[in-house]
Design a protein around this motif. Structure first.
Motif, PDB file in Angstrom:
ATOM      1  N   ARG A  46       0.880  -1.176   0.000  1.00  0.00           N
ATOM      2  CA  ARG A  46       0.000   0.000   0.000  1.00  0.00           C
ATOM      3  C   ARG A  46       0.911   1.218   0.000  1.00  0.00           C
ATOM      4  NH1 ARG A  46      -2.146   3.490   3.652  1.00  0.00           N
ATOM      5  NH2 ARG A  46      -1.292   2.338   5.435  1.00  0.00           N
ATOM      6  N   GLY A  48       1.606   5.583  -1.206  1.00  0.00           N
ATOM      7  CA  GLY A  48       1.007   6.880  -1.465  1.00  0.00           C
ATOM      8  C   GLY A  48      -0.245   7.105  -0.640  1.00  0.00           C
ATOM      9  N   GLU A  50      -3.108   5.512  -1.295  1.00  0.00           N
ATOM     10  CA  GLU A  50      -4.012   4.372  -1.475  1.00  0.00           C
ATOM     11  C   GLU A  50      -4.518   3.871  -0.120  1.00  0.00           C
ATOM     12  OE1 GLU A  50      -5.045   3.117  -4.421  1.00  0.00           O
ATOM     13  OE2 GLU A  50      -3.917   4.744  -5.378  1.00  0.00           O
ATOM     14  N   CYS A  60       8.225  -5.782  -7.942  1.00  0.00           N
ATOM     15  CA  CYS A  60       7.808  -4.392  -8.114  1.00  0.00           C
ATOM     16  C   CYS A  60       9.012  -3.467  -8.232  1.00  0.00           C
ATOM     17  CB  CYS A  60       6.931  -3.945  -6.940  1.00  0.00           C
ATOM     18  SG  CYS A  60       7.851  -3.775  -5.389  1.00  0.00           S
ATOM     19  N   GLU A  99       6.087   9.849 -13.144  1.00  0.00           N
ATOM     20  CA  GLU A  99       4.867   9.074 -13.373  1.00  0.00           C
ATOM     21  C   GLU A  99       4.732   7.921 -12.380  1.00  0.00           C
ATOM     22  OE1 GLU A  99       4.586   7.711 -17.364  1.00  0.00           O
ATOM     23  OE2 GLU A  99       4.756   9.716 -18.251  1.00  0.00           O
ATOM     24  N   LEU A 100       5.849   7.539 -11.769  1.00  0.00           N
ATOM     25  CA  LEU A 100       5.855   6.395 -10.857  1.00  0.00           C
ATOM     26  C   LEU A 100       5.911   6.818  -9.390  1.00  0.00           C
ATOM     27  CD1 LEU A 100       8.446   4.158 -12.750  1.00  0.00           C
ATOM     28  CD2 LEU A 100       5.963   4.230 -13.034  1.00  0.00           C
ATOM     29  N   ARG A 101       5.949   8.108  -9.128  1.00  0.00           N
ATOM     30  CA  ARG A 101       6.064   8.563  -7.746  1.00  0.00           C
ATOM     31  C   ARG A 101       4.890   8.087  -6.911  1.00  0.00           C
ATOM     32  NH1 ARG A 101       6.582  13.845  -8.506  1.00  0.00           N
ATOM     33  NH2 ARG A 101       4.345  14.214  -8.286  1.00  0.00           N
ATOM     34  N   ASP A 102       5.202   7.361  -5.848  1.00  0.00           N
ATOM     35  CA  ASP A 102       4.197   6.808  -4.933  1.00  0.00           C
ATOM     36  C   ASP A 102       3.214   5.891  -5.647  1.00  0.00           C
ATOM     37  OD1 ASP A 102       5.220   8.212  -2.675  1.00  0.00           O
ATOM     38  OD2 ASP A 102       4.214  10.031  -3.370  1.00  0.00           O
ATOM     39  N   ARG A 103       3.659   5.311  -6.767  1.00  0.00           N
ATOM     40  CA  ARG A 103       2.832   4.374  -7.535  1.00  0.00           C
ATOM     41  C   ARG A 103       3.687   3.181  -7.949  1.00  0.00           C
ATOM     42  NH1 ARG A 103       0.869   6.860 -12.634  1.00  0.00           N
ATOM     43  NH2 ARG A 103      -0.325   4.944 -12.771  1.00  0.00           N
ATOM     44  N   VAL A 105       5.023  -0.148  -9.518  1.00  0.00           N
ATOM     45  CA  VAL A 105       4.604  -0.905 -10.697  1.00  0.00           C
ATOM     46  C   VAL A 105       5.243  -2.285 -10.639  1.00  0.00           C
ATOM     47  CG1 VAL A 105       4.210   1.079 -12.189  1.00  0.00           C
ATOM     48  CG2 VAL A 105       6.508   0.116 -12.023  1.00  0.00           C
TER      49      VAL A 105
END
Length: 273
Positions: A46, A48, A50, A60, A99-103, A105
């Motif tokens: 989990r 950011g 979320e 990841c 684009e990947l900050r706190d997300r 992948v």
């Protein structure tokens, strides 16, 4: 420790196997990024803002975060991973770090399903951890590519790191001979956060790692020595990074020491409860 040129991008490549000390662990936002290639049962993250945990089977990638990241581990975990310097993932990732900050992948989203499946198979059948680390290092060397602006960002980040975050960001752009706007844009592209945010992370990390939970702590002296305006500013920053007050953080650390003396994960992450 990886060999050149990876050593300028990576702190270490590691192998992790065993049972986590708690079912859920929280990793405060630190100045760094990481890649996990999972070889066991799926784990959960989990990140950011979320509210729900998301499951990751193949692994990841997490770029330099601005919020705490919570991990939910299976009963047994097994993985190979990379601890990157903040700018480290850029030469291996096809999308801007912002684009990947706190997300987080999946590794498949970064390198593709077929390539990741082959890599995981080779790692899973390797003859021991040393061979696994070598295989991952070779994979990274193979994927290394030229990245515009990396030299600028790496140098500025290194200055921030050497100063423990106590550096005037405007001086960095002047010294580099670029505008502050250009420097900030490059940081967003390659690190995912601004130079100012990275400096905050380095200052907090240097401060919190100086805390010895086994000793009495003078919070006012600690805050002043770290360059915070006052103890209130330090407490606000501490809660922003950990979700805990400084006093509660030390209580959690002391609990960990009591329940798991000498554990490899002492310090970070923290029990998520």
């Amino acid at each position: 420790m990886p060999r050149p040129p990876l050593d300028g991008l990576i702190d270490d490549i590691y192998y992790l196997e065993g049972t986590a000390p708690y079912a859920r662990l929280t990793l405060p936002p630190m100045p760094g990024a990481w890649l996990i290639v999972n070889l066991g049962a799926p784990f959960q993250i989990r990140a950011g803002t979320e509210t729900e945990m998301a499951e990751y089977a193949d692994g990841c990638l997490v770029t330099t975060p601005t919020h705490a990241v919570e991990f939910g581990y299976p009963l047994r975990t097994r993985s190979v991973g990379v601890h990157f310097k903040p700018w480290g993932p850029a030469p291996f990732v096809p999308m801007p770090a912002a684009e990947l900050r706190d997300r987080p992948v999946t590794v498949e989203q970064v390198w593709g399903r077929t390539a990741v499946a082959e890599l995981r198979d080779r790692l899973a059948t390797a003859d021991g951890p040393h061979e696994m680390l070598t295989l991952l290092e070779e994979e990274l060397l193979r994927r290394l590519r030229e990245t515009a602006g990396l030299g600028l960002v790496r140098h500025a980040s290194s200055v921030i790191a050497a100063a423990g975050g106590a550096v005037a960001i405007g001086d960095l752009s002047v010294a580099a001979g670029v505008s502050s706007t250009h420097l900030t844009q490059r940081f967003k592209e390659l690190v995912g956060v601004t130079p100012k945010r990275l400096a905050r992370s380095y200052r907090f990390a240097a401060t919190v790692f100086s805390i010895d939970p086994a000793e009495a702590i003078d919070w006012g002296e600690l805050a002043g020595g770290a360059g915070y305006f006052d103890q209130a500013h330090f407490g606000h920053e501490f809660r922003a990074f950990t979700g805990l007050t400084p006093t509660r953080y030390v209580e959690v650390r002391r609990r960990f020491l009591r329940e798991h003396p000498g554990h490899v994960l002492d310090g970070w992450p923290l029990p998520a409860d």
